[in-house]
Design an enzyme around this catalytic site. Structure first.
Site, mmCIF file in Angstrom:
data_model
loop_
_atom_site.group_PDB
_atom_site.id
_atom_site.type_symbol
_atom_site.label_atom_id
_atom_site.label_comp_id
_atom_site.label_asym_id
_atom_site.label_seq_id
_atom_site.Cartn_x
_atom_site.Cartn_y
_atom_site.Cartn_z
ATOM 1 N N ASN A 38 -2.433 4.368 -0.735
ATOM 2 C CA ASN A 38 -2.251 3.379 0.331
ATOM 3 C C ASN A 38 -1.928 4.050 1.665
ATOM 4 O O ASN A 38 -1.504 3.386 2.607
ATOM 5 C CB ASN A 38 -1.110 2.428 -0.037
ATOM 6 C CG ASN A 38 -1.391 1.688 -1.323
ATOM 7 O OD1 ASN A 38 -2.498 1.210 -1.533
ATOM 8 N ND2 ASN A 38 -0.405 1.615 -2.204
ATOM 9 N N HIS A 123 1.149 -10.421 -5.491
ATOM 10 C CA HIS A 123 1.642 -9.177 -6.104
ATOM 11 C C HIS A 123 2.818 -9.453 -7.046
ATOM 12 O O HIS A 123 3.579 -10.411 -6.865
ATOM 13 C CB HIS A 123 2.091 -8.242 -4.981
ATOM 14 C CG HIS A 123 2.475 -6.889 -5.430
ATOM 15 N ND1 HIS A 123 3.791 -6.505 -5.616
ATOM 16 C CD2 HIS A 123 1.730 -5.803 -5.740
ATOM 17 C CE1 HIS A 123 3.835 -5.244 -6.004
ATOM 18 N NE2 HIS A 123 2.602 -4.799 -6.091
ATOM 19 N N GLU A 166 -0.064 -13.269 0.442
ATOM 20 C CA GLU A 166 -0.254 -11.961 1.081
ATOM 21 C C GLU A 166 -1.264 -12.174 2.209
ATOM 22 O O GLU A 166 -2.160 -13.018 2.083
ATOM 23 C CB GLU A 166 -0.815 -10.942 0.084
ATOM 24 C CG GLU A 166 0.148 -10.626 -1.042
ATOM 25 C CD GLU A 166 -0.462 -9.696 -2.103
ATOM 26 O OE1 GLU A 166 -1.274 -8.819 -1.763
ATOM 27 O OE2 GLU A 166 -0.116 -9.875 -3.279
ATOM 28 N N SER A 170 -3.831 -7.131 -2.266
ATOM 29 C CA SER A 170 -3.792 -5.705 -2.611
ATOM 30 C C SER A 170 -4.852 -5.300 -3.619
ATOM 31 O O SER A 170 -5.306 -4.161 -3.611
ATOM 32 C CB SER A 170 -2.409 -5.340 -3.146
ATOM 33 O OG SER A 170 -2.070 -6.149 -4.248
ATOM 34 N N ASP A 195 3.485 -11.712 2.873
ATOM 35 C CA ASP A 195 3.611 -10.293 2.557
ATOM 36 C C ASP A 195 2.488 -9.551 3.292
ATOM 37 O O ASP A 195 1.311 -9.750 2.997
ATOM 38 C CB ASP A 195 3.491 -10.129 1.027
ATOM 39 C CG ASP A 195 3.680 -8.690 0.578
ATOM 40 O OD1 ASP A 195 3.412 -7.774 1.376
ATOM 41 O OD2 ASP A 195 4.073 -8.488 -0.586
ATOM 42 N N HIS A 198 -0.317 -4.665 3.017
ATOM 43 C CA HIS A 198 -1.543 -3.894 3.230
ATOM 44 C C HIS A 198 -2.175 -4.158 4.595
ATOM 45 O O HIS A 198 -3.315 -3.777 4.828
ATOM 46 C CB HIS A 198 -2.535 -4.167 2.094
ATOM 47 C CG HIS A 198 -1.988 -3.720 0.785
ATOM 48 N ND1 HIS A 198 -2.095 -2.423 0.341
ATOM 49 C CD2 HIS A 198 -1.246 -4.383 -0.145
ATOM 50 C CE1 HIS A 198 -1.474 -2.305 -0.824
ATOM 51 N NE2 HIS A 198 -0.953 -3.485 -1.133
ATOM 52 N N LYS A 229 3.015 2.215 2.863
ATOM 53 C CA LYS A 229 1.547 2.178 2.766
ATOM 54 C C LYS A 229 0.975 2.732 4.081
ATOM 55 O O LYS A 229 1.059 3.935 4.294
ATOM 56 C CB LYS A 229 1.111 0.769 2.396
ATOM 57 C CG LYS A 229 1.783 0.362 1.051
ATOM 58 C CD LYS A 229 1.350 -0.948 0.530
ATOM 59 C CE LYS A 229 2.279 -1.500 -0.553
ATOM 60 N NZ LYS A 229 2.451 -0.651 -1.726
HETATM 61 C C1 LIG Z 1 1.340 -6.785 -1.760
HETATM 62 C C2 LIG Z 1 2.469 -5.879 -2.109
HETATM 63 N N1 LIG Z 1 3.720 -6.270 -1.882
HETATM 64 C C3 LIG Z 1 4.774 -5.500 -2.179
HETATM 65 C C4 LIG Z 1 4.607 -4.261 -2.754
HETATM 66 C C5 LIG Z 1 5.798 -3.442 -3.106
HETATM 67 O O1 LIG Z 1 6.065 -2.512 -2.099
HETATM 68 P P1 LIG Z 1 6.789 -1.140 -2.433
HETATM 69 O O2 LIG Z 1 5.759 -0.258 -3.032
HETATM 70 O O3 LIG Z 1 7.318 -0.670 -1.125
HETATM 71 O O4 LIG Z 1 7.890 -1.440 -3.408
HETATM 72 C C6 LIG Z 1 3.321 -3.795 -3.005
HETATM 73 C C7 LIG Z 1 3.125 -2.461 -3.625
HETATM 74 O O5 LIG Z 1 2.110 -2.091 -4.099
HETATM 75 C C8 LIG Z 1 2.217 -4.621 -2.684
HETATM 76 O O6 LIG Z 1 0.962 -4.234 -2.912
#
Ligand SMILES: Cc1ncc(COP(=O)(O)O)c(C=O)c1O
Length: 386
Positions: A38, A123, A166, A170, A195, A198, A229
């Site tokens: 990422n 996610h 999101e 992701s 969220d 990405h 990321k």
């Molecule tokens: C959409 C999404 N939210 C939250 C997270 C979690 O973030 P972190 O890796 O900083 O714990 C991820 C991790 O892959 C993600 O893809």
């Protein structure tokens, strides 16, 4: 351990089931050309970011406590002020990971009597936060704005309605219809939680994310922005109104009951924000490369969606086939990883190919050739017709 240990037997049986289903994972450090991380802007190795991290370490490695005890530092508050300005919100709050930030938001703001409407492709960290909250959970079909509106009409709610999405998914690599979703939330007075894991650092004129890009900042309650990321470091910032952020400081258990992140992380993230501001050509280049790869894959007959995102899923279906194809590509020097259930729904195993600014067109050409070859070898010919 004794041989008759019932727990050990049960766990061994579970591991055997995972193996039989093609779902056993193995740890594998980076090797070969990065087509799976990422680190979209290559900021994890940017000299300014690495330098800021190193300089931050001069004041000590660990924060030594929770922020509400002796773990607080000026560098956290400085980053939070800066990040709030970046997202054009009143306040921001730094967490040591995006996972914890999502758990914090979803277990603190929604309460019993509230209803959370959650996109089915959300996610795991959002799902887990929603499951841990006391609100009622309603899952709506992916990006289905009308379906969401119908569910909002038909679901009784004595408290507040929340919609959790999101901005860029992701595992699908596609965007949420932000303008339509925010209109639905506005008309039904629902609180929108987004969220931006990405998207932050990548989209919008200033690179603050898709919320900026869609012009819906005023319709968003809070956004969660991971810094591990595109920003290349780790941790996450929740951005929103002062009252919501203050409540997280007071009540969010992952904030209150966890040691604060190493302060050097905050110094490094501030440096990443400088790079995002000063080097916009990075995000432009990323889009160019992502579009190039998508076009190349489409020209080979692969079923790859038109989108401008840096995440390009290549659908395989079968778990073992996905692993075999990933391994073949790894043997060719391309670091591609198979994504299997429960990360994605059963029967939709895929390669999650992600583009970064360290790549070039010639490498993507070579990768496309090897990928098409590997798909054919694995018998996934419907995806690759030429
Ligand atoms: C959409 C999404 N939210 C939250 C997270 C979690 O973030 P972190 O890796 O900083 O714990 C991820 C991790 O892959 C993600 O893809």
């Amino acid at each position: 351990m004794r041989e008759d240990n019932a727990l050990e037997s049960r766990v061994r049986a579970r591991l055997a089931e995972l193996r039989a289903q093609g779902l056993l994972r193995s740890l594998r450090p980076p090797a070969g050309i990065d087509l799976s991380s990422n680190d979209y802007l290559c900021l994890s190795t940017h000299p300014a970011v690495v330098g800021a991290f190193a300089a931050g370490l001069a004041r000590g490695a660990g924060s030594t406590g929770s922020r509400l005890l002796r773990g607080d530092r000026d560098v956290f508050a400085d980053l939070e002020r800066r990040f709030a300005a970046f997202k054009r919100t009143e306040r921001a709050l730094f967490f040591s990971s995006g996972y914890l930030a999502n758990i914090a938001v979803l277990t603190t703001l929604p309460e019993a009597g509230d209803v959370i409407f959650s996109d089915e492709c959300n996610h795991a960290s959002l799902i887990d936060g929603i499951r841990l909250s006391r609100a009622t959970r309603v899952v709506f079909p992916h990006n289905d704005v009308d379906g969401l509106a119908r569910l909002m009409e038909s679901t009784p709610c004595t408290g507040t309605r929340f919609v959790v999405i999101e901005s860029l998914y992701s595992m699908e690599g596609n965007r949420a219809p932000l303008a339509q979703l925010s209109a639905v939330c506005r008309s039904r007075r629902a609180a929108l939680i987004i969220d931006e894991a990405h998207a932050v650092g990548l989209f919008g004129e200033r690179g603050s994310g898709l919320v900026e890009d869609a012009g819906i900042s005023d319709d968003v309650l809070v956004s969660i922005n991971t810094a591990g990321k595109a920003l290349g470091v780790g941790g996450a910032l929740v951005a929103g109104p002062a009252w919501a952020v203050e409540y997280l400081v007071q009540r969010a258990r992952p904030f209150v009951f966890s040691t604060a992140a190493p302060p050097a992380m905050a110094s490094a993230i501030a440096a990443s924000l400088d790079v995002v501001r000063d080097e916009p050509f990075r995000r432009e280049r990323l889009q160019t490369l992502a579009q190039y790869l998508r076009r190349r894959l489409q020209s080979c007959g692969l079923d790859v969606r038109d989108d401008t995102s840096q995440i390009v899923p290549v659908h395989v279906g079968d778990n073992e086939a996905a692993v075999a194809i990933a391994q073949a590509l790894q043997a060719d020097g391309f670091d591609v990883r198979a994504i299997r259930p429960p990360t994605v729904p059963a029967g939709t195993a895929r390669l999650r190919v992600s583009v970064n600014t360290g790549l070039d067109e010639e490498t993507l050409d070579r990768f496309t050739d090897r990928l098409v070859h590997a798909l054919k070898e694995a018998g996934v010919c419907s995806a690759a017709s030429s």
